[in-house]
Design a protein around this motif. Structure first.
Motif, PDB file in Angstrom:
ATOM      1  N   VAL A   1     -13.359  39.962  -1.345  1.00  0.00           N
ATOM      2  CA  VAL A   1     -12.582  41.186  -1.202  1.00  0.00           C
ATOM      3  C   VAL A   1     -11.345  41.010  -2.074  1.00  0.00           C
ATOM      4  CG1 VAL A   1     -11.341  40.369   0.855  1.00  0.00           C
ATOM      5  CG2 VAL A   1     -11.529  42.815   0.399  1.00  0.00           C
ATOM      6  N   THR A   2     -11.024  42.037  -2.853  1.00  0.00           N
ATOM      7  CA  THR A   2      -9.965  41.930  -3.851  1.00  0.00           C
ATOM      8  C   THR A   2      -8.772  42.795  -3.482  1.00  0.00           C
ATOM      9  OG1 THR A   2     -11.612  41.540  -5.578  1.00  0.00           O
ATOM     10  CG2 THR A   2      -9.412  42.180  -6.304  1.00  0.00           C
ATOM     11  N   LEU A   3      -7.583  42.180  -3.486  1.00  0.00           N
ATOM     12  CA  LEU A   3      -6.337  42.920  -3.311  1.00  0.00           C
ATOM     13  C   LEU A   3      -5.872  43.352  -4.689  1.00  0.00           C
ATOM     14  CD1 LEU A   3      -3.906  43.871  -1.598  1.00  0.00           C
ATOM     15  CD2 LEU A   3      -2.878  41.619  -2.003  1.00  0.00           C
ATOM     16  N   LYS A   4      -5.784  44.675  -4.904  1.00  0.00           N
ATOM     17  CA  LYS A   4      -5.423  45.216  -6.211  1.00  0.00           C
ATOM     18  C   LYS A   4      -3.998  45.760  -6.180  1.00  0.00           C
ATOM     19  CE  LYS A   4     -10.069  46.381  -7.872  1.00  0.00           C
ATOM     20  NZ  LYS A   4      -9.953  45.730  -9.165  1.00  0.00           N
ATOM     21  N   ILE A   5      -3.156  45.184  -7.059  1.00  0.00           N
ATOM     22  CA  ILE A   5      -1.764  45.629  -7.190  1.00  0.00           C
ATOM     23  C   ILE A   5      -1.582  46.199  -8.591  1.00  0.00           C
ATOM     24  CG2 ILE A   5       0.647  44.894  -7.241  1.00  0.00           C
ATOM     25  CD1 ILE A   5      -0.088  42.673  -5.284  1.00  0.00           C
ATOM     26  N   THR A   6      -1.064  47.402  -8.687  1.00  0.00           N
ATOM     27  CA  THR A   6      -0.750  48.008  -9.981  1.00  0.00           C
ATOM     28  C   THR A   6       0.699  48.439  -9.993  1.00  0.00           C
ATOM     29  OG1 THR A   6      -1.523  50.172  -9.188  1.00  0.00           O
ATOM     30  CG2 THR A   6      -3.126  48.800 -10.344  1.00  0.00           C
ATOM     31  N   ASN A   7       1.287  48.452 -11.211  1.00  0.00           N
ATOM     32  CA  ASN A   7       2.694  48.844 -11.383  1.00  0.00           C
ATOM     33  C   ASN A   7       3.572  48.083 -10.393  1.00  0.00           C
ATOM     34  OD1 ASN A   7       4.909  50.181 -12.437  1.00  0.00           O
ATOM     35  ND2 ASN A   7       4.654  51.963 -11.098  1.00  0.00           N
ATOM     36  N   ALA A   8       3.520  46.766 -10.487  1.00  0.00           N
ATOM     37  CA  ALA A   8       4.199  45.901  -9.522  1.00  0.00           C
ATOM     38  C   ALA A   8       5.703  46.162  -9.467  1.00  0.00           C
ATOM     39  CB  ALA A   8       3.934  44.439  -9.875  1.00  0.00           C
ATOM     40  N   LYS A   9       6.206  46.177  -8.236  1.00  0.00           N
ATOM     41  CA  LYS A   9       7.644  46.349  -7.989  1.00  0.00           C
ATOM     42  C   LYS A   9       8.090  45.264  -7.026  1.00  0.00           C
ATOM     43  CE  LYS A   9       7.584  51.415  -8.451  1.00  0.00           C
ATOM     44  NZ  LYS A   9       6.139  51.517  -8.783  1.00  0.00           N
ATOM     45  N   VAL A  10       9.301  44.775  -7.240  1.00  0.00           N
ATOM     46  CA  VAL A  10       9.820  43.703  -6.399  1.00  0.00           C
ATOM     47  C   VAL A  10       9.891  44.152  -4.951  1.00  0.00           C
ATOM     48  CG1 VAL A  10      11.797  42.230  -5.914  1.00  0.00           C
ATOM     49  CG2 VAL A  10      11.110  42.645  -8.286  1.00  0.00           C
ATOM     50  N   ALA A  11      10.449  45.334  -4.697  1.00  0.00           N
ATOM     51  CA  ALA A  11      10.658  45.792  -3.323  1.00  0.00           C
ATOM     52  C   ALA A  11       9.351  46.013  -2.574  1.00  0.00           C
ATOM     53  CB  ALA A  11      11.479  47.077  -3.332  1.00  0.00           C
ATOM     54  N   THR A  12       8.326  46.479  -3.282  1.00  0.00           N
ATOM     55  CA  THR A  12       7.068  46.847  -2.630  1.00  0.00           C
ATOM     56  C   THR A  12       6.088  45.702  -2.543  1.00  0.00           C
ATOM     57  OG1 THR A  12       7.333  49.079  -3.500  1.00  0.00           O
ATOM     58  CG2 THR A  12       5.156  48.502  -2.659  1.00  0.00           C
ATOM     59  N   HIS A  13       6.042  44.870  -3.564  1.00  0.00           N
ATOM     60  CA  HIS A  13       4.942  43.917  -3.679  1.00  0.00           C
ATOM     61  C   HIS A  13       5.335  42.452  -3.563  1.00  0.00           C
ATOM     62  CE1 HIS A  13       3.498  47.528  -6.110  1.00  0.00           C
ATOM     63  NE2 HIS A  13       2.790  47.523  -5.004  1.00  0.00           N
ATOM     64  N   GLU A  14       6.614  42.128  -3.610  1.00  0.00           N
ATOM     65  CA  GLU A  14       6.995  40.723  -3.481  1.00  0.00           C
ATOM     66  C   GLU A  14       7.006  40.357  -2.001  1.00  0.00           C
ATOM     67  OE1 GLU A  14       9.418  38.576  -6.347  1.00  0.00           O
ATOM     68  OE2 GLU A  14      10.833  38.239  -4.717  1.00  0.00           O
ATOM     69  N   LYS A  15       5.797  40.129  -1.468  1.00  0.00           N
ATOM     70  CA  LYS A  15       5.605  39.870  -0.051  1.00  0.00           C
ATOM     71  C   LYS A  15       4.430  38.923   0.137  1.00  0.00           C
ATOM     72  CE  LYS A  15       7.220  44.487   1.301  1.00  0.00           C
ATOM     73  NZ  LYS A  15       6.874  45.745   1.987  1.00  0.00           N
ATOM     74  N   SER A  16       4.167  38.625   1.418  1.00  0.00           N
ATOM     75  CA  SER A  16       2.975  37.860   1.763  1.00  0.00           C
ATOM     76  C   SER A  16       1.913  38.819   2.281  1.00  0.00           C
ATOM     77  CB  SER A  16       3.285  36.809   2.840  1.00  0.00           C
ATOM     78  OG  SER A  16       4.124  35.803   2.314  1.00  0.00           O
ATOM     79  N   PHE A  17       0.676  38.576   1.867  1.00  0.00           N
ATOM     80  CA  PHE A  17      -0.448  39.385   2.314  1.00  0.00           C
ATOM     81  C   PHE A  17      -1.496  38.466   2.937  1.00  0.00           C
ATOM     82  CE2 PHE A  17       1.637  41.673  -1.082  1.00  0.00           C
ATOM     83  CZ  PHE A  17       1.730  42.964  -0.570  1.00  0.00           C
ATOM     84  N   LYS A  18      -2.236  39.019   3.881  1.00  0.00           N
ATOM     85  CA  LYS A  18      -3.203  38.213   4.627  1.00  0.00           C
ATOM     86  C   LYS A  18      -4.623  38.729   4.396  1.00  0.00           C
ATOM     87  CE  LYS A  18      -2.061  37.018   8.777  1.00  0.00           C
ATOM     88  NZ  LYS A  18      -1.773  37.121  10.228  1.00  0.00           N
ATOM     89  N   CYS A  19      -5.508  37.808   4.057  1.00  0.00           N
ATOM     90  CA  CYS A  19      -6.935  38.109   3.945  1.00  0.00           C
ATOM     91  C   CYS A  19      -7.602  37.568   5.201  1.00  0.00           C
ATOM     92  CB  CYS A  19      -7.515  37.468   2.687  1.00  0.00           C
ATOM     93  SG  CYS A  19      -9.314  37.652   2.559  1.00  0.00           S
ATOM     94  N   LYS A  20      -8.301  38.446   5.926  1.00  0.00           N
ATOM     95  CA  LYS A  20      -8.851  38.028   7.215  1.00  0.00           C
ATOM     96  C   LYS A  20     -10.293  38.499   7.375  1.00  0.00           C
ATOM     97  CE  LYS A  20      -7.155  39.748  11.114  1.00  0.00           C
ATOM     98  NZ  LYS A  20      -6.242  39.907  12.273  1.00  0.00           N
ATOM     99  N   ALA A  21     -11.124  37.586   7.848  1.00  0.00           N
ATOM    100  CA  ALA A  21     -12.516  37.901   8.196  1.00  0.00           C
ATOM    101  C   ALA A  21     -12.661  37.756   9.699  1.00  0.00           C
ATOM    102  CB  ALA A  21     -13.477  36.961   7.475  1.00  0.00           C
ATOM    103  N   SER A  22     -13.400  38.707  10.315  1.00  0.00           N
ATOM    104  CA  SER A  22     -13.570  38.679  11.768  1.00  0.00           C
ATOM    105  C   SER A  22     -15.047  38.819  12.128  1.00  0.00           C
ATOM    106  CB  SER A  22     -12.776  39.819  12.420  1.00  0.00           C
ATOM    107  OG  SER A  22     -11.400  39.708  12.132  1.00  0.00           O
ATOM    108  N   TRP A  23     -15.435  38.058  13.155  1.00  0.00           N
ATOM    109  CA  TRP A  23     -16.791  38.108  13.677  1.00  0.00           C
ATOM    110  C   TRP A  23     -16.719  38.513  15.151  1.00  0.00           C
ATOM    111  CZ3 TRP A  23     -14.988  34.621  10.244  1.00  0.00           C
ATOM    112  CH2 TRP A  23     -15.717  34.413   9.064  1.00  0.00           C
ATOM    113  N   ALA A  24     -17.551  39.466  15.556  1.00  0.00           N
ATOM    114  CA  ALA A  24     -17.519  39.947  16.945  1.00  0.00           C
ATOM    115  C   ALA A  24     -18.097  38.919  17.908  1.00  0.00           C
ATOM    116  CB  ALA A  24     -18.271  41.265  17.062  1.00  0.00           C
ATOM    117  N   LYS A  25     -19.084  38.132  17.444  1.00  0.00           N
ATOM    118  CA  LYS A  25     -19.756  37.176  18.309  1.00  0.00           C
ATOM    119  C   LYS A  25     -19.577  35.764  17.782  1.00  0.00           C
ATOM    120  CE  LYS A  25     -23.336  40.498  19.649  1.00  0.00           C
ATOM    121  NZ  LYS A  25     -24.792  40.781  19.676  1.00  0.00           N
TER     122      LYS A  25
END
Length: 512
Positions: free
Chosen positions: A274-298
């Protein structure tokens, strides 16, 4: 196995026997009931399994057999025996009110092999046990066990991790124990048990393999860099069984803000991206931490996640981008401006790298670096820029560049040739601000050499605004004595052409 009972005071007897009292799952078993009437004919014959009369599908399996003298025969056939067929079988003949039951029963046992594990999925580093369960009845020799993963035999190293487990009644266990699971352990496991029964050898495999997955979520790095206004794709990979949900979130598990996309790939070969796509990067909007998470019901572990930190850098480049024109011998100084944290800074004139990259203490904690040319010459003309590296592989080119123009010319020195030489090329390079197409002359002559003359080809050249130069050539073919001379290349600068700002140089052609 067979059993025969003779009822002493009466002439009616009933016996029951089986082709085998121990059978491998999936094989055929026939159970035969014989009853002797000694002149009396039985009104009916009834079959029993675990004390209960046959019904439904069981009854359809009973067929009359070939009579053996005074013995009538009935055969119950189980086409593919299974664990549900395990138990005691008897038959009963009824002679009017008299009922005679086989005194001994066929106690059928079925050998099976199954695969189990406490959990079909685990996290990296977990201890895992995959078990092969196989029946071992009294009187039947122990089978040989072979393990396979993804239809391939275990390697020698894998077999070292196989051991005999404890038994539970007639069920024995062979265990494959992984002390610290890794993604490479994902696969489908099974064992094969080879038995020898009644002098015949047969191999039994489980009806289903044991699928096992090691769940892992990763990105290629922990910190990702992008310049202001730039684009960035962060690819997250999940390995293991297919998750129920798999996408990017903010660091606090909220949906991504507008302008960010989480695009999933297609699950296959026990993995997905799964790809996180950032365009027209801005310090205020994009200079952060992001989490990639997979979940299984069982089944645990129900979630796997990884955090990626995004750094948005503003690499200004040349601090003062105003173009300059200098006279030869003057000092030229430029400043590269960038954000702190750089690991390397490199200077360029157009596409030419200027010395070695600055690293280590030269860039540590710096936000500006200065490059100086003490005394400029014509060849120093061009467009200056700096590149800045953050981390190991992320390199940014400064947004601003600076143009330097120093008027001058370089040309070939004396060129030696022999009569009959097929071709000689003379070159002049003019530097500075924009100029007109160059012309060539034999020194001392006012007649311009033309490209369509028999032995001459003139390439007038065009001004390169990035390099701040113009390159012109004169090619002379079929060298003759008359060609031995000094040659002049000449151009005029567009904005100063009326001020006779022409430049001349000599390229001499002589013979040895």
């Amino acid at each position: 196995f067979s059993a025969l009972l003779t009822l002493g005071a009466t002439s009616e007897t009933v016996t029951i026997a089986s082709t085998s009292s121990v059978a491998l799952r999936g094989t055929e078993v026939k159970i035969t009931c014989k009853y002797t009437t000694a002149g009396f004919k039985a009104n009916s014959l009834r079959w029993f399994f675990k004390g209960e009369a046959f019904t439904g599908a069981q009854l359809t399996g009973v067929k009359a057999g070939t009579a053996e003298g005074a013995n009538s025969v009935a055969v119950y056939t189980i086409a593919k025996v299974s664990k549900s067929d395990v138990g005691a079988y008897t038959c009963r003949a009824e002679f009017g009110e008299k009922k005679v039951t086989s005194p001994a029963a066929v106690d059928l046992k079925v050998i099976d092999v199954t695969m189990t594990t406490r959990s079909p999925a685990s996290a990296v580093g977990s201890k895992v046990t995959i078990t092969c369960n196989y029946d071992q009845y009294t009187g039947v020799s122990a089978p040989t066990i072979a393990w396979l993963k993804d239809t391939k035999d275990f390697t020698a190293d894998m077999n070292k991790l196989v051991s005999l487990g404890d038994n539970c009644g007639d069920v024995q266990r062979s265990r494959y124990i992984i002390d610290s699971a890794a993604v490479v352990n994902t696969g489908k496991y099974k064992c094969k048990a080879t038995y020898t029964i009644g002098g015949k050898t047969a191999t039994l495999e489980p009806e289903a393999e044991q699928a096992f997955y090691v769940r892992e979520v990763t990105t290629t790095a922990k910190v990702f860099h992008v310049e202001v206004g730039g684009s960035l794709n962060i690819v997250c990979t999940v390995k293991g069984d297919e998750p129920d949900t798999f996408k990017w979130y903010t660091h606090d598990d909220k949906s991504l803000p507008e302008g960010l996309k989480s695009e999933s790939g297609t699950y296959g070969n026990n993995m997905n991206t799964v790809t996180l796509k950032i365009t027209n990067a801005k310090v205020a909007t994009h200079e952060k931490s992001f989490k990639c998470k997979a979940s299984w019901a069982k089944t645990d572990p129900k979630t796997r996640e990884v955090t990626a930190e995004v750094k948005v850098y503003d690499v200004t480049g040349i601090k003062d981008a105003t173009a300059v024109e200098l006279e030869p011998g003057k000092e030229f100084k430029i400043t590269c401006k960038f954000e702190a944290g750089a690991s390397e800074v490199t200077w360029y004139r157009s596409t030419t790298k200027l010395g070695d990259a600055l690293t280590g203490a030269a860039v540590k904690d710096k936000t500006e670096l200065v490059y100086t040319v003490a005394k400029v010459a014509a060849a120093d003309s061009g467009t200056y820029k700096c590149t800045v590296k953050y981390g190991v592989n992320t390199v940014y080119t400064g947004r601003q560049t600076k143009s330097l123009k120093v008027r001058g010319v370089t040309a070939d020195a004396t060129t030696h040739a022999s009569i009959g030489t097929s071709k000689v090329t003379l070159t002049c390079v003019f530097y500075g601000d924009e100029m007109n197409a160059a012309e060539w002359f034999k020194t001392g002559s006012a007649t311009k050499l033309k490209t369509d003359e028999t032995n001459y080809k003139v390439t007038a050249g065009s001004f390169d605004a990035t390099e701040n130069k113009l390159t012109t050539t004169l090619a002379i073919s079929k060298i003759a004595t008359a060609d031995a001379a000094a040659y002049t290349c000449k151009t005029t600068y567009k904005k100063d052409s009326k001020a006779t700002q022409s430049v001349q140089t000599l390229s001499a052609l002589s013979f040895r």
